[in-house]
Scaffold this motif. Structure first.
Motif, PDB file in Angstrom:
ATOM      1  N   ARG A 128       7.677  43.772  47.105  1.00 10.61           N
ATOM      2  CA  ARG A 128       7.683  45.169  47.562  1.00 10.61           C
ATOM      3  C   ARG A 128       6.389  45.515  48.296  1.00 10.61           C
ATOM      4  NH1 ARG A 128       8.885  47.784  42.187  1.00 10.61           N
ATOM      5  NH2 ARG A 128      10.655  46.575  41.587  1.00 10.61           N
ATOM      6  N   ASP A 129       5.287  44.908  47.864  1.00 13.21           N
ATOM      7  CA  ASP A 129       4.009  45.205  48.507  1.00 13.21           C
ATOM      8  C   ASP A 129       3.983  44.722  49.948  1.00 13.21           C
ATOM      9  OD1 ASP A 129       3.054  46.392  46.240  1.00 13.21           O
ATOM     10  OD2 ASP A 129       2.008  44.621  45.531  1.00 13.21           O
ATOM     11  N   THR A 130       4.518  43.541  50.207  1.00 23.39           N
ATOM     12  CA  THR A 130       4.434  42.988  51.557  1.00 23.39           C
ATOM     13  C   THR A 130       5.552  43.492  52.457  1.00 23.39           C
ATOM     14  OG1 THR A 130       5.631  41.027  50.833  1.00 23.39           O
ATOM     15  CG2 THR A 130       3.242  40.909  50.815  1.00 23.39           C
ATOM     16  N   ALA A 131       6.781  43.496  52.001  1.00 22.11           N
ATOM     17  CA  ALA A 131       7.913  43.869  52.857  1.00 22.11           C
ATOM     18  C   ALA A 131       8.014  45.376  53.068  1.00 22.11           C
ATOM     19  CB  ALA A 131       9.222  43.349  52.265  1.00 22.11           C
ATOM     20  N   PHE A 132       7.640  46.169  52.079  1.00 19.10           N
ATOM     21  CA  PHE A 132       7.812  47.613  52.166  1.00 19.10           C
ATOM     22  C   PHE A 132       6.499  48.393  52.210  1.00 19.10           C
ATOM     23  CE2 PHE A 132      11.769  46.170  50.191  1.00 19.10           C
ATOM     24  CZ  PHE A 132      12.680  46.756  51.034  1.00 19.10           C
ATOM     25  N   ALA A 133       5.365  47.704  52.233  1.00 20.54           N
ATOM     26  CA  ALA A 133       4.047  48.347  52.268  1.00 20.54           C
ATOM     27  C   ALA A 133       3.922  49.391  51.155  1.00 20.54           C
ATOM     28  CB  ALA A 133       3.768  48.958  53.631  1.00 20.54           C
ATOM     29  N   LYS A 134       4.267  48.983  49.956  1.00 26.48           N
ATOM     30  CA  LYS A 134       4.267  49.890  48.808  1.00 26.48           C
ATOM     31  C   LYS A 134       2.887  50.488  48.544  1.00 26.48           C
ATOM     32  CE  LYS A 134       4.953  49.811  43.884  1.00 26.48           C
ATOM     33  NZ  LYS A 134       3.948  49.123  43.137  1.00 26.48           N
ATOM     34  N   ASP A 135       1.844  49.708  48.730  1.00 26.01           N
ATOM     35  CA  ASP A 135       0.497  50.208  48.456  1.00 26.01           C
ATOM     36  C   ASP A 135       0.066  51.296  49.428  1.00 26.01           C
ATOM     37  OD1 ASP A 135       0.252  48.505  46.319  1.00 26.01           O
ATOM     38  OD2 ASP A 135      -0.722  46.922  47.466  1.00 26.01           O
ATOM     39  N   ALA A 136       0.661  51.352  50.608  1.00 27.18           N
ATOM     40  CA  ALA A 136       0.302  52.366  51.605  1.00 27.18           C
ATOM     41  C   ALA A 136       1.128  53.639  51.457  1.00 27.18           C
ATOM     42  CB  ALA A 136       0.485  51.800  53.007  1.00 27.18           C
ATOM     43  N   SER A 137       2.045  53.655  50.503  1.00 29.03           N
ATOM     44  CA  SER A 137       2.928  54.809  50.331  1.00 29.03           C
ATOM     45  C   SER A 137       2.147  56.030  49.883  1.00 29.03           C
ATOM     46  CB  SER A 137       4.004  54.487  49.284  1.00 29.03           C
ATOM     47  OG  SER A 137       4.806  55.619  49.050  1.00 29.03           O
ATOM     48  N   LYS A 138       2.497  57.179  50.446  1.00 27.66           N
ATOM     49  CA  LYS A 138       1.850  58.450  50.099  1.00 27.66           C
ATOM     50  C   LYS A 138       2.602  59.193  48.999  1.00 27.66           C
ATOM     51  CE  LYS A 138      -1.122  58.278  53.545  1.00 27.66           C
ATOM     52  NZ  LYS A 138      -2.515  58.113  53.371  1.00 27.66           N
ATOM     53  N   ILE A 139       3.703  58.631  48.549  1.00 27.37           N
ATOM     54  CA  ILE A 139       4.515  59.278  47.514  1.00 27.37           C
ATOM     55  C   ILE A 139       3.903  58.960  46.155  1.00 27.37           C
ATOM     56  CG2 ILE A 139       6.789  59.380  46.457  1.00 27.37           C
ATOM     57  CD1 ILE A 139       7.900  58.519  49.191  1.00 27.37           C
ATOM     58  N   CYS A 140       3.347  59.982  45.504  1.00 27.95           N
ATOM     59  CA  CYS A 140       2.641  59.687  44.252  1.00 27.95           C
ATOM     60  C   CYS A 140       2.815  60.765  43.174  1.00 27.95           C
ATOM     61  CB  CYS A 140       1.161  59.469  44.536  1.00 27.95           C
ATOM     62  SG  CYS A 140       0.352  60.878  45.279  1.00 27.95           S
ATOM     63  N   THR A 141       3.697  61.742  43.392  1.00 23.53           N
ATOM     64  CA  THR A 141       3.844  62.791  42.387  1.00 23.53           C
ATOM     65  C   THR A 141       5.291  62.916  41.945  1.00 23.53           C
ATOM     66  OG1 THR A 141       4.163  64.491  44.061  1.00 23.53           O
ATOM     67  CG2 THR A 141       1.909  64.136  43.313  1.00 23.53           C
ATOM     68  N   GLY A 142       5.462  63.456  40.770  1.00 22.94           N
ATOM     69  CA  GLY A 142       6.804  63.705  40.242  1.00 22.94           C
ATOM     70  C   GLY A 142       7.614  62.430  40.097  1.00 22.94           C
ATOM     71  N   HIS A 143       8.876  62.527  40.469  1.00 20.61           N
ATOM     72  CA  HIS A 143       9.776  61.392  40.362  1.00 20.61           C
ATOM     73  C   HIS A 143       9.803  60.543  41.632  1.00 20.61           C
ATOM     74  CE1 HIS A 143      11.395  62.717  36.551  1.00 20.61           C
ATOM     75  NE2 HIS A 143      11.521  63.945  37.049  1.00 20.61           N
ATOM     76  N   GLY A 144       8.993  60.901  42.614  1.00 22.88           N
ATOM     77  CA  GLY A 144       8.964  60.193  43.887  1.00 22.88           C
ATOM     78  C   GLY A 144       8.751  58.692  43.775  1.00 22.88           C
ATOM     79  N   PRO A 145       7.736  58.224  43.043  1.00 21.83           N
ATOM     80  CA  PRO A 145       7.517  56.778  42.937  1.00 21.83           C
ATOM     81  C   PRO A 145       8.699  56.043  42.297  1.00 21.83           C
ATOM     82  CG  PRO A 145       5.553  57.960  42.268  1.00 21.83           C
ATOM     83  CD  PRO A 145       6.639  58.990  42.441  1.00 21.83           C
ATOM     84  N   ASP A 146       9.295  56.627  41.280  1.00 16.87           N
ATOM     85  CA  ASP A 146      10.451  55.993  40.635  1.00 16.87           C
ATOM     86  C   ASP A 146      11.650  55.944  41.575  1.00 16.87           C
ATOM     87  OD1 ASP A 146       9.032  55.650  38.279  1.00 16.87           O
ATOM     88  OD2 ASP A 146       9.718  57.562  37.452  1.00 16.87           O
ATOM     89  N   ASN A 147      11.866  57.027  42.309  1.00 17.05           N
ATOM     90  CA  ASN A 147      12.981  57.066  43.250  1.00 17.05           C
ATOM     91  C   ASN A 147      12.796  56.039  44.365  1.00 17.05           C
ATOM     92  OD1 ASN A 147      14.146  59.135  41.793  1.00 17.05           O
ATOM     93  ND2 ASN A 147      13.281  60.741  43.076  1.00 17.05           N
ATOM     94  N   MET A 148      11.590  55.930  44.885  1.00 17.78           N
ATOM     95  CA  MET A 148      11.331  54.959  45.948  1.00 17.78           C
ATOM     96  C   MET A 148      11.466  53.526  45.429  1.00 17.78           C
ATOM     97  SD  MET A 148      11.112  56.507  48.722  1.00 17.78           S
ATOM     98  CE  MET A 148      10.695  55.096  49.691  1.00 17.78           C
ATOM     99  N   ALA A 149      11.042  53.270  44.207  1.00 17.40           N
ATOM    100  CA  ALA A 149      11.210  51.934  43.623  1.00 17.40           C
ATOM    101  C   ALA A 149      12.693  51.591  43.508  1.00 17.40           C
ATOM    102  CB  ALA A 149      10.528  51.870  42.257  1.00 17.40           C
ATOM    103  N   THR A 150      13.513  52.571  43.138  1.00 14.88           N
ATOM    104  CA  THR A 150      14.956  52.358  43.048  1.00 14.88           C
ATOM    105  C   THR A 150      15.538  52.027  44.417  1.00 14.88           C
ATOM    106  OG1 THR A 150      15.114  53.852  41.163  1.00 14.88           O
ATOM    107  CG2 THR A 150      17.142  53.425  42.381  1.00 14.88           C
ATOM    108  N   LEU A 151      15.125  52.765  45.445  1.00 12.42           N
ATOM    109  CA  LEU A 151      15.628  52.498  46.799  1.00 12.42           C
ATOM    110  C   LEU A 151      15.169  51.135  47.322  1.00 12.42           C
ATOM    111  CD1 LEU A 151      15.190  56.028  48.388  1.00 12.42           C
ATOM    112  CD2 LEU A 151      17.325  54.894  47.729  1.00 12.42           C
ATOM    113  N   ARG A 152      13.920  50.766  47.020  1.00 11.90           N
ATOM    114  CA  ARG A 152      13.433  49.447  47.440  1.00 11.90           C
ATOM    115  C   ARG A 152      14.219  48.337  46.743  1.00 11.90           C
ATOM    116  NH1 ARG A 152       8.144  52.142  46.590  1.00 11.90           N
ATOM    117  NH2 ARG A 152       7.421  52.740  48.654  1.00 11.90           N
TER     118      ARG A 152
END
Length: 63
Positions: free
Chosen positions: A2-26
């Motif tokens: 996820r870090d290399t293909a989706f640039a997870k570390d550069a993601s600006k989503i960091c509050t609420g359920h956003g990180p969990d939702n994005m992990a599900t989509l990835r």
């Protein structure tokens, strides 16, 4: 992966359920590409991006 293909570390989503939702989509994207027979996820993402309005729905079986 996820870090290399989706640039997870550069993601600006960091509050609420956003990180969990994005992990599900990835995970959905990775598992869909694997089910379609792609061994290399980055190459599968590139292949799907060549025709962004037709290939992703085809992978998901959406007509």
């Amino acid at each position: 992966m996820r870090d290399t293909a989706f640039a997870k570390d550069a993601s600006k989503i960091c509050t609420g359920h956003g990180p969990d939702n994005m992990a599900t989509l990835r995970n959905l994207a990775i598992n869909t590409l694997r089910a379609a027979g792609h061994q290399n996820i980055a190459a599968g993402l590139r292949h799907a991006s060549y025709e962004p309005f037709t290939r992703p729905p085809d992978l998901l079986g959406i007509v």
